[in-house]
Structures are given as C-alpha cells and as structure tokens.
Design an enzyme around this catalytic site. Sequence first.
Site, PDB file in Angstrom:
ATOM      1  N   ASP A  19       0.918  -1.100  -0.072  1.00 41.61           N
ATOM      2  CA  ASP A  19       0.162  -0.218   0.142  1.00 41.61           C
ATOM      3  C   ASP A  19       0.937   1.253  -0.229  1.00 41.61           C
ATOM      4  O   ASP A  19       2.123   1.134   0.384  1.00 41.61           O
ATOM      5  CB  ASP A  19      -0.788  -0.092   1.266  1.00 41.61           C
ATOM      6  N   ASP A  72      -0.273   5.203   0.633  1.00 45.37           N
ATOM      7  CA  ASP A  72      -0.658   6.122   1.682  1.00 45.37           C
ATOM      8  C   ASP A  72      -0.813   5.412   3.239  1.00 45.37           C
ATOM      9  O   ASP A  72      -1.736   4.675   3.279  1.00 45.37           O
ATOM     10  CB  ASP A  72      -1.905   6.695   1.433  1.00 45.37           C
TER      11      ASP A  72
END
Length: 230
Positions: free
Chosen positions: A19, A21
């Site tokens: 991922d 953010d």
Amino acid sequence: MPEDGVEERLVRGLGFLFDLDGTLIDLLPVVELAWGNWARRHGVPEAEVLNFIHGKQAITSLRHFMPGQSEETIQHEYRLLERFEAETIEGVSALPGARELLTELNRLQLPWAIVTSGSLPVASARVRAGQLPAPPVLITAEQVPLGKTQPDPYLLGAEKLGLRPADCIVVEDAIAGIQSGLAAGCPVIAVNPPPDTPQKDAVGMIVASLQQLRVTREGDFALVSRREVA
C-alpha cells in the site's frame, strides 16, 4: 514481542505488494485537509468522513456520502479532489524505513509493486514527493473497478508481478487494505493498524513501523522477520 496477541510468524513469499498512503508515505495532513474541506462544503460531519475514507478509493467514498447525486456530479467532485491531492505535496514524506526497505528489495532483486487506492496522478506525485524508488509495477484506482476491501487490487498486483497471490506479501496499514489482502489470499503484514482491526489472527505479522522488518533472501524466496528497533 508479538503485538496484540498475534503469534509471531516468519512471513515467506516471492514478492511484495505495498500500500502507499499511510504505509510508505506520510500524508495524513494533506488527506485530512482535502477531505475536511470537502466535508465542510457539503455539510457532512468531518469526523464521519475521515473515519470512512482511509484505504478506500476516493470515488467509493464520494458515492457513499453523496447518495442520490448524479454520476456527473460525483465525477466532478472526484476531479476536484484529485487535482487538489496531486498538487498539494507540501509535507508529504516517506515514512521511517520505507526508502531503505524498497532499496533493499531492489538490491536483493526481489519483485515488488505499489497497490494504491489513489489515482495515477495522485500516486505518482506522492511517490516523487516521498523520494521513493520508482515502483516496477504501480496499480492505481483507474485499473481496478472494485477497490479495497475487495481482493481485486491485490489480485491484479500479483498478476502484474507474474506471481500467485499466495506468494505475494501484502504490506498494509488500513483496515480496508488488510481485508483486501486477506481476501486475495495473500500473506499480510500490518503496519501500525487501527486497534479495532478485524481478522488480526489471520495476519502474518504486526509491526509499528517498516523499520522493524528484516528481509533476507533464500533462493527465490523472501523471508521477513521482525526485529526490535530502539
């Protein structure tokens, strides 16, 4: 010591799906500013919006908070948010250990990808702002009609790496992303997840920071263990 009652495991795989953010990049002030402004403009409680959006595609959040609105109106709001988040990079930075971990994966010649709920303009701007190594594969919202919590983003990431999902280690911070990785059948490492994260017993490892991850290579496999950081 293991966190939150999760038994410590050695996590093994052939590649990594990260991922962006909140996992590799710290951008909470930008996200809270963008969505806080949106919430106030639309008369929606700011806390309710900020509690919902993390780990999800922006278009999913807009459809959630704009029931009954036309798709044209929703797409207009999406473009406004996208432009603001792509242009607002002041304060965006790599989280501790992110650059070092990705650099080490490149050195070990282990495949990795970034799988984000953000759009291509937003994700590209944040990778540059965080001075991260360029991802060999970048999966963004435009490529996946069904975003996290659905398995589709991580299934596509594994496909683009040419690997089975079960051989791709997902590294995530948000509940939606952790659920997405587990649903895809990937081993998951959770980084500073919320206290109320479900399915913790299915997570391979929980760490407070990427700095706690030690990666070694054994043949074609990556072995991830946990180390204590002062």
